[in-house]
Each structure stands twice: as C-alpha cells, then as structure tokens.
Scaffold this motif. Structure first.
Motif, PDB file in Angstrom:
ATOM      1  N   UNK A 100       0.812  -1.219   0.000  1.00  0.00           N
ATOM      2  CA  UNK A 100       0.000   0.000   0.000  1.00  0.00           C
ATOM      3  C   UNK A 100       0.844   1.267   0.000  1.00  0.00           C
ATOM      4  N   UNK A 102       0.787   4.143   1.934  1.00  0.00           N
ATOM      5  CA  UNK A 102       1.298   4.915   3.078  1.00  0.00           C
ATOM      6  C   UNK A 102       1.194   4.160   4.395  1.00  0.00           C
ATOM      7  N   UNK A 104      -0.511   4.804   6.843  1.00  0.00           N
ATOM      8  CA  UNK A 104      -1.861   4.746   7.411  1.00  0.00           C
ATOM      9  C   UNK A 104      -2.498   3.381   7.151  1.00  0.00           C
ATOM     10  N   UNK A 105      -1.868   2.569   6.309  1.00  0.00           N
ATOM     11  CA  UNK A 105      -2.389   1.230   6.046  1.00  0.00           C
ATOM     12  C   UNK A 105      -1.938   0.215   7.099  1.00  0.00           C
ATOM     13  N   UNK A 106      -1.158   0.677   8.070  1.00  0.00           N
ATOM     14  CA  UNK A 106      -0.776  -0.216   9.166  1.00  0.00           C
ATOM     15  C   UNK A 106      -1.672   0.062  10.370  1.00  0.00           C
ATOM     16  N   UNK A 107      -2.040  -0.988  11.072  1.00  0.00           N
ATOM     17  CA  UNK A 107      -2.877  -0.858  12.266  1.00  0.00           C
ATOM     18  C   UNK A 107      -2.097  -0.112  13.344  1.00  0.00           C
ATOM     19  N   UNK A 159       6.158  -2.176   4.832  1.00  0.00           N
ATOM     20  CA  UNK A 159       5.087  -2.486   3.879  1.00  0.00           C
ATOM     21  C   UNK A 159       5.591  -3.426   2.783  1.00  0.00           C
TER      22      UNK A 159
ATOM     23  N   UNK B 223     -11.200   2.830   7.863  1.00  0.00           N
ATOM     24  CA  UNK B 223      -9.804   3.257   7.923  1.00  0.00           C
ATOM     25  C   UNK B 223      -8.956   2.489   6.920  1.00  0.00           C
ATOM     26  N   UNK B 224      -7.853   3.120   6.539  1.00  0.00           N
ATOM     27  CA  UNK B 224      -6.945   2.499   5.571  1.00  0.00           C
ATOM     28  C   UNK B 224      -6.453   1.134   6.039  1.00  0.00           C
ATOM     29  N   UNK B 225      -6.174   0.993   7.352  1.00  0.00           N
ATOM     30  CA  UNK B 225      -5.591  -0.279   7.795  1.00  0.00           C
ATOM     31  C   UNK B 225      -6.585  -1.417   7.715  1.00  0.00           C
ATOM     32  N   UNK B 226      -7.865  -1.103   7.701  1.00  0.00           N
ATOM     33  CA  UNK B 226      -8.874  -2.144   7.500  1.00  0.00           C
ATOM     34  C   UNK B 226      -8.902  -2.535   6.018  1.00  0.00           C
ATOM     35  N   UNK B 227      -8.802  -1.535   5.158  1.00  0.00           N
ATOM     36  CA  UNK B 227      -8.728  -1.801   3.714  1.00  0.00           C
ATOM     37  C   UNK B 227      -7.535  -2.707   3.424  1.00  0.00           C
ATOM     38  N   UNK B 228      -6.417  -2.400   4.069  1.00  0.00           N
ATOM     39  CA  UNK B 228      -5.213  -3.201   3.825  1.00  0.00           C
ATOM     40  C   UNK B 228      -5.370  -4.619   4.377  1.00  0.00           C
ATOM     41  N   UNK B 229      -5.991  -4.730   5.546  1.00  0.00           N
ATOM     42  CA  UNK B 229      -6.217  -6.074   6.109  1.00  0.00           C
ATOM     43  C   UNK B 229      -7.064  -6.894   5.146  1.00  0.00           C
ATOM     44  N   UNK B 243      -8.026  -6.390  14.220  1.00  0.00           N
ATOM     45  CA  UNK B 243      -7.776  -4.942  14.197  1.00  0.00           C
ATOM     46  C   UNK B 243      -8.929  -4.138  14.754  1.00  0.00           C
ATOM     47  N   UNK B 247      -9.011  -1.383  18.337  1.00  0.00           N
ATOM     48  CA  UNK B 247      -9.165   0.032  18.014  1.00  0.00           C
ATOM     49  C   UNK B 247     -10.498   0.603  18.498  1.00  0.00           C
TER      50      UNK B 247
END
Ligand SMILES: Nc1ncnc2c1ncn2[C@@H]1O[C@H](COP(=O)(O)OP(=O)(O)OP(=O)(O)O)[C@@H](O)[C@H]1O
Ligand SMILES: [Mg+2]
Lengths: 325, 331
Positions: A100, A102, A104-107, A159, B223-229, B243, B247
């Motif tokens: 990804x 940025x 912000x894609x990490x929890x 990432x 959130x972006x991190x959910x999209x990534x998950x 996640x 949160x």
C-alpha cells in the motif's frame, strides 16, 4: 501481442463515484475511464502518472477494495480467469499482494512485526520475517515497534516486507520507493526483478518515470484516469518511438533532456473534457479529439490518440464491455 | 520513568484535594445561604416550641449557628481530615457510618448497572456499526436515541409499574424484604431487590455507549488499515478480531469509566423511585430535612467517586494506548 502468458489483464476499466452535491443532487464522478493494462509472466509493468491520475484506485479496484459508493465497469482477469468479487476475495493476500501507499495502512495499535507476519506466530513465519528485516536493514527490534514509532522509510520497508512475506503470483506495489534512500530503493527494485524473473508479475505504480525505466519491462502511461499509452522501455530511448503527445512531453521533461516542463495541469475529474483528456494541453489537438478515441496497437505497445496513424485499431470499444470487474 | 509516574500520582492527589476543598466550600456557602436551621431540623417543630431557652442556646452553640462562616468551615474541615464527618441529624449516627452502609448499597447497584450497560452497549454498538443501515442497526440506533432522551425517573416508574405492580415478578422497593429480620435476609433477597433499579440504570447507560461504539466502528471500518487487512485476505470476522476490536475497545473503555458520573447522576433519581437505600436516596432525604453534615459528607464522597472514575479512565488510556504509553516512557 503477448509472447508470454498473461497474469493480469485489465480491459476498459471504468470507475465512477456516486456523490451528493449541494441540494442533494446526485452526481456521477468519472475518475477512471477506459483504462487498459496487462501484466504477463516474468514482467514488471510500471504504471506512471501524476498525482490524482487514478493509480491507487486502479490497484484498489483490482483487489476489490473500493468503497461502496464506487461503480466499477470493465473486465479484470487473472491468469485468464475473469475476476468476480468472490474470486478476488479468495485470491487477495495469497495470489495477489498489495504494497500500500502509506503508513496509514498499518494498524496503529499493533506491533509491526506481527503485522508483517499477518498475525501468524509459527516458526517459519518468524524466520522469514527476520530474514526480510535483515535484507532491508531493519533492526530486529523494529518488530516490537508500533507504526507511529517508524520513520517514513522504515514504514515503507515494513510495507514491502509485508508483501514479500507471502509467495504470490502478482505484486501490486503502490509507490513503494518514496522515503527510501537510493541503495534501499535499488534493493527493492532488484527484489521485484528477481520475483518477476521467477515467472511472476509486478504492477509497479509510481510517478517516478526514471525509476520505472530502470526496472520495468513495459510502461503504462496514465493521464487523468486513463491509459494514454503502453510502451516498451526501449521505446523511451528516442522520442520518435513514443506514440502519444503526453508521453513525448514527459520524455522532453526528463532532466537529461533539459527539463522542458509541460504547461498547464491535468483536468480535475469534475471538468473532464469529452474525448481525449489531454487535448486542452496538446499542441496537435483538433476538433476530432473531442470524439471517441479508439485504442490502437503498434509495435508492441498501445496508444489512444487520433493523431497516431500507425498500427491497427483494437476492438476494445463499447460492445465488448461486460459488467463484472 | 519513575519520576514520570511519581509526578502523575502527585498531580492527581493535588487535584483530588483541591476538588474536595472546592466542593465542600461551595456546599458550605449554599447551605449557609439556605433558610435551613440545623437546630430546628434536629429537634423538630414541636421540640422547638417546648425547649427551654438554655437548651436552645446549648444546641445553637453545638451547631455553631452564631460562629462565623470560615471558622465553621475550618472546624468541619479539621474534623473531616481526622475522619470525623459529624453526626447525622436524621439518622442520629455518625455520618461516616451511615455513608459507609449507603455507599456499599449504591456501589452494588451502580457497578452492576455499569458492567451490564458497558458490555451490552459495546456489543450492540458493534452489531449496529458492522451492519450499518440494516434493520438491526436501525433498531439499535432508534432504541438508543429514544433512551438517551428519556428521563431516568420516568423510566424507573414504568419499570416499576410493569415488573413490580402488573407482573409482580420483583419487589417494589427497598433493598431487603419488609418485616424480615435483618439476620434472615439472604444474598438472594438482596439481589432480587437490586434487579429493577440496576436494570433501569443499565437500560439508560446502554444508549450512550452503544451510540459511541457504533460511530467508532463505522470510523474504524473505513480506515486504511482495515482496507489493507482486507487486501491481505482477512475476512470481516478476522478483521474485527485482529484490528477492529482493539481500536474500538480503547475509546469505549475510556468512555465507560468517564461515564461513571452519569450513572451516578442517574442513580440518585432511580434510588429515589425505588426507595433503594443508597447514597442518592440518602442525599435527597438529607436535603429535604436539612441534615447538613450528611449532605456535606455525601457531596464530598460523590465528588471523590466521580473523580476516581475519571482518573481511572485517564490511567487506562495511558496503559492501553501504546501511543501514549510509549511517549510517557521515552520522555
Ligand atoms: N472515495 C472517493 N470518492 C471520490 N473521489 C475519489 C475517491 N477516491 C479517489 N478519488 C479521486 O480519484 C482520483 C484518483 O485518485 P488516486 O488516489 O487513484 O490518485 P493517485 O494517482 O494514486 O495519486 P497519488 O500519486 O497522489 O497517490 C482523484 O482525483 C481523487 O480525488
Ligand atoms: Mg496513490
């Protein structure tokens, strides 16, 4: 046109967003129109375009990650098989991995080591993660940090490591190099190269065309939500072998060609001209440019420009559009 | 790090002391300005009429009716620091003893309601947030919005009518059965008397936490991190587990501790409706009959209780959230 077996094929992808303007008027915002890209086995295809041209959306569309108000049309197939929503869900994270754009894609509340391992704690995963950290000059104790404790470059490497943990067939990397110093960026590119050489594919999204030229096999040039040209890297050696006026303008803007920057800016999605989106900035533009612009194949690449006379028209037009993506 | 924690503790003790002083001064001013005459409250109308001038003078001296305001305040404060909160006028017992009993009753009620509403509210909030726009979401949201605007005493009356009067499943009030010797009251009786008031308080408390959790779930799931998950192949269930929960839970726990003051406020009215012998009920009786020492004692204890709830919220926030915990340790 392909000599190699195809991994990813995107044909006439259109993405629009439903939005409500003042007074609850519903508007359809077309952010990607008639976009076509394909990636074959052993290939790195770079998608190059300026900010806001729709590169991240393309990556998200392939993986079925777009928000609910997004409307997707066109065809995406993976290894010859049309991708349905269910099929994407089975493939992502296994056959197709995303790097990804940025941090912000990490929890934010999870240690990065666990995130790179995708929450797995078995010995193999830990070994592999430690090796990747070593490869990318990350101290082993980085695994115990939270995302907010990382620098931009460290986050980028996390990432990357996260995607390289798996053994996918296709990696879609969304701007994987900003924040990395040159040796690390080169290392990442070399890793992509050897990954591709094992018979896999990489879709490398970047706005850095020079980097793309160093590592990729082919370049897809994006402008305002569409591919204006797909070219072989060798086509970039001379201006004449390039097909589209925008690509030529990019070529002339290279530092070693004297930085001839192009005037004007890419049109915003809300006031996109009919026909070719580049027409308002193009020196060759004429009335025909406002009409339908067919895709033409020529010398191992494709181009969408009415001024281009060589090659042959590809029937990627209206009747070929199907509804699933 | 040790210095950090020491400083934190020091600052909070200072805050608590200042708060208690401020509350007690305000209460003192209010009580002094009120027309309540402690002597009249103590001996009653008839007693006043039959009392000798001398005895009246004695009582006036005892209650400090003619002592200047600040002197009276510092006398009270001095005793308070020594653990003596004075003598309750209506219970004829030391205030500290009365409060001790009432406090336990109230805590049983409030903690039960607090735990039930916290868990239930959190679960309902997650269901609503995960299925935004569904029938379940609309139901939960509607319920919460309705209850958030319902006065607690009114709801208490409705509960009383349904469960105690019509269905006769549960007792009407008090914390023990009437006419039963104290030694024969079982824990089961106590629990039975606790159900209705605790239920009323929970039902109200659920609304707030459910609405907040729902908002947070919607936020987090976009959130972006959910999209990534999702991009990494996690299913919605795994995403929630890996996640989502941590949160969402973080702000929910903080909110729940900070909302202790609301449950406390609600309990005053609910205890009154159910004649449940807790702090709230005692505060109302003390106020109505001009029991000044009792009133002061309850005010101070309540302030301390609410302060503790907020303090725990702050501490937990630091303990659970790595962003705050680590920045404290690294300093
Ligand atoms: N959810 C959305 N709703 C409406 N418009 C959106 C949404 N997401 C993206 N867009 C629009 O789509 C266009 C392309 O966005 P995208 O993020 O793909 O750009 P990009 O090429 O990745 O840019 P960058 O290089 O800055 O990352 C932008 O104009 C953006 O405003
Ligand atoms: Mg992007």
């Amino acid at each position: 046109m392909e000599k190699t077996k195809e991994i990813l094929n995107i044909e006439d992808l259109c993405i629009s967003f439903e939005q409500y303007e003042k007074g609850l008027r519903r508007v359809e915002l077309n952010v990607i129109t008639n976009l076509s890209v394909n990636v074959g086995e052993g290939e790195i295809v770079a998608v190059v375009g300026s900010s806001g041209s729709g590169k991240s959306l393309l990556a998200h569309a392939v993986l079925g990650l777009l928000p609910k108000n997004a409307n997707v049309r066109g065809r995406v197939s993976f290894r010859g098989e049309l991708l349905t929503a269910e099929r994407i869900r089975e493939l992502r994270g296994k056959e197709i991995c995303l790097v990804p754009q940025s941090v912000s894609y990490l929890d934010p509340l999870m240690k990065v080591g666990a995130q790179v391992r995708h929450s797995r704690g078995d010995e193999d995963s830990i070994k592999r993660q430690e090796r990747l950290f070593g490869d990318y000059s990350l101290k082993q104790k980085t695994a115990g940090l939270y995302p907010f404790e990382l620098s931009g470059g460290m986050a980028r490497r996390i990432l990357l490591a996260s995607a390289l943990m798996e053994s996918p067939k296709l990696i879609i990397a969304d701007e994987p190099t900003p924040g990395l110093d040159l040796p690390l960026a080169k290392k990442a590119m070399a890793d992509f190269r050897s990954f591709a050489d094992e018979g896999n594919g990489v879709l490398l999204i970047t706005h850095d065309i020079e980097l793309a030229l160093e590592v990729a096999d082919r370049i897809a040039v994006f402008y305002a939500g569409t591919t204006v040209e797909e070219a072989l890297v060798s086509d970039f050696e001379r201006e004449e072998t390039l097909r589209h006026p925008y690509t030529k303008a990019l070529w002339r803007a290279f530092p070693r060609r004297g930085f001839q920057a192009l005037d004007g800016v890419q049109p915003y999605v809300k006031d996109m001209p009919a026909g070719c989106p580049f027409a308002p900035r193009c020196g060759l533009a004429g009335p025909e440019c406002a009409g339908e612009i067919p895709l033409r194949a020529a010398a191992g690449g494709t181009v969408r420009c009415v001024r281009f006379s060589g090659g042959e028209e590809i029937n990627g037009g209206k009747e070929a559009k199907s509804n699933e993506a | 790090m040790g210095i950090q924690i020491g400083k934190f503790i020091g600052v909070n003790i200072a805050k608590a002391v200042l708060l208690i002083i401020a509350i007690s001064v305000v209460c003192f001013i209010l009580v002094s300005a009120s027309p309540v005459d402690p002597v009249r409250a103590y001996v009653g109308e008839v007693g006043m009429a039959n009392m000798s001038q001398e005895a009246l003078q004695q009582l006036n001296d005892y209650f400090g009716v003619n002592t200047p305001f600040w002197e009276r305040y510092f006398n009270w404060l001095g005793d308070f620091v020594r653990g003596d909160m004075g003598q309750s006028l209506i219970y004829r017992q030391p205030v500290a003893d009365v409060i001790g009993v009432k406090f336990i009753n109230s805590m049983a009620l409030m903690i039960t309601a607090w735990i039930i509403s916290g868990i239930l509210g959190f679960i309902l909030g997650i269901i609503a947030g995960m299925r935004r726009g569904s029938a379940a979401d609309k139901l939960i949201k509607g319920y919460s919005l309705l209850l958030a605007s319902t006065p607690s005493f009114w709801l208490a009356l409705i509960m009383l009518m349904i469960f105690a009067v019509w269905l006769q499943w549960l007792p009407i009030g008090l914390s023990v059965p009437i006419g039963v010797d104290a030694s024969e009251v079982s824990i089961f009786d106590t629990a039975r008397h606790l159900i209705l008031p605790a239920l009323t308080l929970s039902v109200i408390g659920v609304a707030n936490i459910a609405l907040h959790t729902r908002e947070k779930v919607i936020d987090v799931m976009e959130a972006d991190y959910i999209v990534y998950a999702r991009a990494c192949g996690e299913s919605t269930r795994q995403i929630l587990k890996n996640h989502g929960l941590r949160n969402i839970l973080l702000p929910a726990i903080t909110l729940q501790f900070a909302s202790f003051s609301e449950i406390f406020g609600g309990s005053v009215l609910v205890e009154q409706v159910f004649s449940y012998p807790g702090l709230g009920n005692a505060a109302v009786s003390a106020g109505l009959s001009g029991d000044v020492p009792m009133l002061l004692g309850i005010a101070v204890i309540s302030a301390a209780l609410v302060f503790t709830g907020n303090l725990i919220a702050n501490i937990l926030y630091g303990v659970i959230d790595p962003r705050i915990r680590r920045s404290m340790l690294h300093e």
